[in-house]
Design an enzyme around this catalytic site. Structure first.
Site, PDB file in Angstrom:
ATOM      1  N   GLU A 290      -0.566  -3.189   3.098  1.00 23.24           N
ATOM      2  CA  GLU A 290       0.895  -3.205   3.047  1.00 23.24           C
ATOM      3  C   GLU A 290       1.488  -3.563   4.415  1.00 23.24           C
ATOM      4  O   GLU A 290       2.598  -4.077   4.498  1.00 23.24           O
ATOM      5  CB  GLU A 290       1.391  -1.823   2.591  1.00 23.24           C
ATOM      6  CG  GLU A 290       2.580  -1.897   1.651  1.00 23.24           C
ATOM      7  CD  GLU A 290       2.883  -0.558   0.990  1.00 23.24           C
ATOM      8  OE1 GLU A 290       2.726  -0.476  -0.235  1.00 23.24           O
ATOM      9  OE2 GLU A 290       3.267   0.403   1.675  1.00 23.24           O
ATOM     10  N   HIS A 311     -25.757  -1.451  -5.197  1.00 24.24           N
ATOM     11  CA  HIS A 311     -26.352  -1.796  -6.486  1.00 24.24           C
ATOM     12  C   HIS A 311     -25.354  -2.526  -7.375  1.00 24.24           C
ATOM     13  O   HIS A 311     -25.577  -2.672  -8.574  1.00 24.24           O
ATOM     14  CB  HIS A 311     -26.882  -0.528  -7.170  1.00 24.24           C
ATOM     15  CG  HIS A 311     -27.972   0.124  -6.377  1.00 24.24           C
ATOM     16  ND1 HIS A 311     -29.301   0.041  -6.705  1.00 24.24           N
ATOM     17  CD2 HIS A 311     -27.922   0.831  -5.222  1.00 24.24           C
ATOM     18  CE1 HIS A 311     -30.034   0.688  -5.806  1.00 24.24           C
ATOM     19  NE2 HIS A 311     -29.210   1.180  -4.881  1.00 24.24           N
ATOM     20  N   LYS A 425       8.826  -4.214  -9.466  1.00 24.30           N
ATOM     21  CA  LYS A 425       9.799  -3.202  -9.933  1.00 24.30           C
ATOM     22  C   LYS A 425      10.994  -3.895 -10.567  1.00 24.30           C
ATOM     23  O   LYS A 425      11.497  -3.457 -11.603  1.00 24.30           O
ATOM     24  CB  LYS A 425      10.285  -2.348  -8.757  1.00 24.30           C
ATOM     25  CG  LYS A 425       9.209  -1.485  -8.142  1.00 24.30           C
ATOM     26  CD  LYS A 425       9.805  -0.626  -7.034  1.00 24.30           C
ATOM     27  CE  LYS A 425       8.742  -0.049  -6.144  1.00 24.30           C
ATOM     28  NZ  LYS A 425       9.254   0.556  -4.928  1.00 24.30           N
TER      29      LYS A 425
END
Ligand code: PA5
Length: 450
Positions: A290, A311, A425
């Site tokens: 951010e 793995h 948003k």
């Protein structure tokens, strides 16, 4: 007291001699700008001198509130998202017994997290689990309007009031929010909840050492004095009073920018060999992602838990596109001793390890991985923590924060805003027909029908 150490030699070997050092003047300038408040985003620099400025009175207030919640609650739900969530979870998970959830003998409340997703089943299952339990809520939101957190808080408050009655609920709901603005502040003042302030000049992802992180961590039973002490010692060790060549945060910022800007290594993978550090990496991803990911720039922060992910992601790291470098958090001392057991049949051929500490095997896996990845063309940085405890985690948190502020300065971005997070948003509210979003709703529907 010992300090975390940064080892750069396995990254420097990928660069011409002196390349990392050549970024140090920029790192020093960025550090000076942070300290003098002259960098972009300088209204969000409250974190820079925060650890050293926290008073015993302030910490006692947090501890007393935590004590009240611990006495009155078997479960504490921490509602928050992003910077209002990840720091607390990172520290609590790093310091907790891995099986706290199962082995909890009542000495500590169970700490749960909500308000960090919109999963209907998650919320249903959470509320179902809380039925009949003595639970409390810490509602954390700087803006006080974040959908995920507000939704969880509505559900939790209602259930808490129904189960405990309004008066008792008031004693076990705590708000951590802005001093004046937002729904969380208004509700806290109206209901008389105990509340703490998130300082105006500290952004979410830098707020772990404010009540945002400290109250949940204290509720979980950890020593916030030691956490703050570790951070304060790192604040001193990374200040401009220390030569930049000795400043681990400046060196980290210089090294990652040398690898990114000089060698085109666009992805930094934060690796640990201790599963408890998983959420430290989640916190780090937000801090760096951010802060730096803007203006079409920025290293992509990724994370792996080793040896588990050797793995799965190990193949990609060893032989995939060479656009990565790796930063390993290495823990010197395990807290407990487990010896590799003997097996009469020795079908797995591992009796040669009999009687040796599991941590020795882990350390050799770590060293072997470093050598393999370096051979595979992956520059490797190492951050060595003497052990996992409050003090060293405090050091680590502040080290990463300071490294981030300096790194953003070298990159030339405003490391303290996050304009990009608004885009989803806006669309979500338009799609949900939020009042005031009529034009956006119309435009987005036309776009979807095209
Ligand atoms: O770092 C940030 O600023 C964000 O991650 C915020 O912390 C997050 O969006 C939550 O915001 P708020 O605390 O206003 O609910």
């Amino acid at each position: 007291m010992e300090s975390l150490r940064l080892e750069l030699s396995k990254a420097a070997s990928f660069l011409e001699a002196g390349t990392i050092e050549s970024y140090l003047p920029q790192a020093a300038q960025a550090l000076k700008a942070l300290e003098e408040g002259t960098c972009p985003g300088n209204d969000f620099l409250g974190w820079v001198n925060l650890p050293g400025s926290l008073t015993p009175e302030f910490l006692n207030d947090i501890k007393q509130t935590a004590q009240t919640l611990r006495q009155k609650c078997d479960v504490i739900v921490v509602a928050g998202i992003g910077g209002s969530y990840l720091g607390a979870r990172a520290v609590i998970e790093a310091l907790s017994n891995s099986f706290q959830w199962l082995t909890n003998r009542g000495e500590n409340p169970v700490i749960l997290f909500a308000g960090n997703n919109i999963g209907e089943d998650y919320l249903y299952e959470l509320c179902d689990y809380l039925k009949g339990k003595r639970f409390g809520v810490i509602n954390i939101s700087k803006s006080g309007t974040t959908t995920e957190t507000a939704l969880a808080f509505r559900l939790l408050r209602k259930q808490c009031e129904e189960q405990r009655g309004k008066d008792e609920a008031r004693q076990v709901i705590v708000a951590i929010t802005d001093a004046r603005r937002g729904a969380a502040r208004t509700t806290a003042d109206k209901e008389g909840y105990k509340s703490f302030v998130i300082p105006d000049n500290v952004g979410g992802r830098f707020s772990v050492l404010t009540p945002v992180g400290l109250l949940p961590i204290a509720c979980a039973g950890f020593d916030i004095d030691q956490l703050v002490q570790g951070a304060a010692d790192m604040e001193r060790a990374t200040s401009s009073q220390v030569s930049v060549e000795q400043n681990p945060a400046a060196l980290y910022a210089a090294a990652r920018n040398a690898l990114y800007l000089g060698l085109g290594k666009k992805i930094e993978i934060l690796a640990n060999f201790q599963p408890k550090l998983h959420f430290i990496a989640e916190w780090w991803k937000q801090l760096y992602g951010e802060s730096e990911g803007k203006e079409q720039k920025g290293i992509f922060p990724a994370a792996v838990d080793f040896t588990t992910d050797l793995h799965s992601m190990g193949q990609w790291i060893q032989e995939g596109e060479r656009s990565i470098f790796e930063t390993v958090i290495s823990v010197e001392q395990a807290d407990h001793t487990v010896l590799f057991p003997h097996d009469d049949e020795n079908l797995d051929g591992l009796n040669f390890l009999e009687g040796r500490r599991v941590d020795e095997v882990n350390k050799m896996a770590e060293l072997g991985t470093q050598l393999a990845h370096v051979d595979g063309g992956v520059p490797n940085l190492r951050i060595v923590l003497p052990r996992i405890n409050e003090y060293y985690i405090g050091q680590l948190l502040y080290f990463f924060e300071k490294g981030c502020g300096i790194s953003g300065g070298i990159l030339g971005v405003n490391a303290f805003n996050q304009p990009g997070v608004e885009a989803y948003k806006k669309n979500m509210f338009a799609l949900l027909n939020k009042p005031g979003y009529e034009n956006e709703s119309k435009a987005i529907r036309e776009r979807l029908n095209r």
